[in-house]
Design an enzyme around this catalytic site. Sequence first.
Site: not given
Lengths: 215, 382
Positions: B155, B225, B321, B354-355
Amino acid sequence: MAAQRVGDPSDAAPAGARLDLLKIRDMVTPQARVLDVGCGDGELLTLLASTRGVDGRGIELSQLGVNTAVSRGLAVIQGDADSDLANYPADSFDYVILSQTLQATRNPRLVLEDMLRIGRRVIVSFPNFGHWRIRRQILLRGRMPVTENLPYEWYDTPNIHFCSIRDFVELARKLDAVIERAEALKLNGQPVQVKAPWWFWNLFGEQAVFLLRRR
Amino acid sequence: MARKQADHPDDSLVVDFGPDQPLRLDSGLDFAPLRIAYTTAGRLNADRSNAILVCHALTGDQHVTNVHPVTGRAGWWDVMVGPGRPIDTERFFVICPNVIGSCMGSSGPASTNPTTGRPYGLDFPVVTIADMVRAQAMLLDGLGIATLFAVIGGSMGGMLVQQWAAAYPSRVFSALCIASASRHSAQNIAFHEVGRQAIMADPDWHGGQYIEAGTRPTKGLAVARMAAHITYLSEGALQRKFGRNLQDRAARTFTFDADFQIESYLRHQGLSFVDRFDANSYLYVTRAMDYFDLASDHGGSLATAFRGTATRFCIASFTSDWLFPTSDSRQIVHALNAAGARVSFVEIDTDKGHDAFLLDIPELFDIVRGFIGAASRARGIA
């Protein structure tokens, strides 16, 4: 052209190496920059690195192939010959190799065109669909051929564009490519007589290896 | 918590650079004094050739493998870095610095400005990815490490990896860039802007001077967040994990309580985040990511950024992602190809979004292990 010196230890065939890969190896000059399209787990690139000292790169569709090749220390990109070759600049490699993959591409003509643009020399090996055993299967059984080297049924094969040696020669002519060298291997892996005419190669060559360049 | 960590980071090493060694920023300012907090794991070998720099993501920090001093949880890449792990601390010396602008001990908006004795707040200069990398280079100079065996990150960490390879090619033997991009897309900038606006709309933000006001814009930061967290996941994984399931109840309440499990999950993610992160740092670090555009720094050509490089690259992306999609990674690969670089690339099939780069993904571990193993043989590290 690779001048092969007899007895050169670097030319010793690793045990179990595929004969068509050895034929390709013999066409590559030492220290060349090589792009292997559809490189699998990197067998040919490893052979070329250890016996020819080439600076190799690969493209491979399967993640397992890429993982194995990367852990062998090779620089391999997960990708598709049909879509990725367009992104490589012209003349960026000495050799672009397509080994036993041409028949699995969607657009063989475009792939070959791109290869001739990217590399100063192009090496293509493919199973010859004009071989007499294949002709016999279609003629006598009336069914799509299944052979040792083409073990897939027609409905679950990755191969979608078969061609014969004569078809390939014709395509090379259309693309204005010069055939610098051509080899055909018989079923037992022995080369077809060099002096033989094309029709003979086409009938008895089980696989073919071509070295091309732009005119 | 974040405020305390900013000046007195627990379980970290720090290096200070005085007014005589300012950091030249992309904005033209000279920043001093400068502090960088970092952790290390493993041992530097005799010829100093086995150092791996691990670059953290947006809200990550230096606690890559040690227990986090605020949350008490395992390091953010504990699955990847450690003895016998793909980044093996029995073989390699791992350095993980906290980026400048952040809030875990490196100079950032929550740090105390030594000239005023007050927190910087918005007086902290806007920093870029290149500034972060320049600061890391100062840290390595201080540690006497001339070349890095590898620079690795996902990232935003992947942006730092690319910047390292472009700015210091001779110092980077190999570079591993996971789920990243050479520039932030308009969509990514848009999501970051939503987060920043949420923070600035919080009445407790006080124009950025909330520390002095004795408040914290926790609601705004939590919303920021929550929005960002959605982009880290995938639609498929959200559907699989939560679907439209209700949280601890049999029927809808006809209120704005967290009826759905996904609502409750996001609220929890938002609330636990504000305990460990500073709102102003969120503004600064998201800004740095938005400004990142490696091609535009090199006349519009990404290939030019990598021209003549001898670094061995490995680029990895994930199928699900959508924050840094595979097409972003392919752009880097195409540029590296055009530059004649030695590059490998793999797209890993997962629905974890993405994580995924932070999670236990065997295919990712295989590629990292394989790439590092081959590179260490090439580098002659036993």
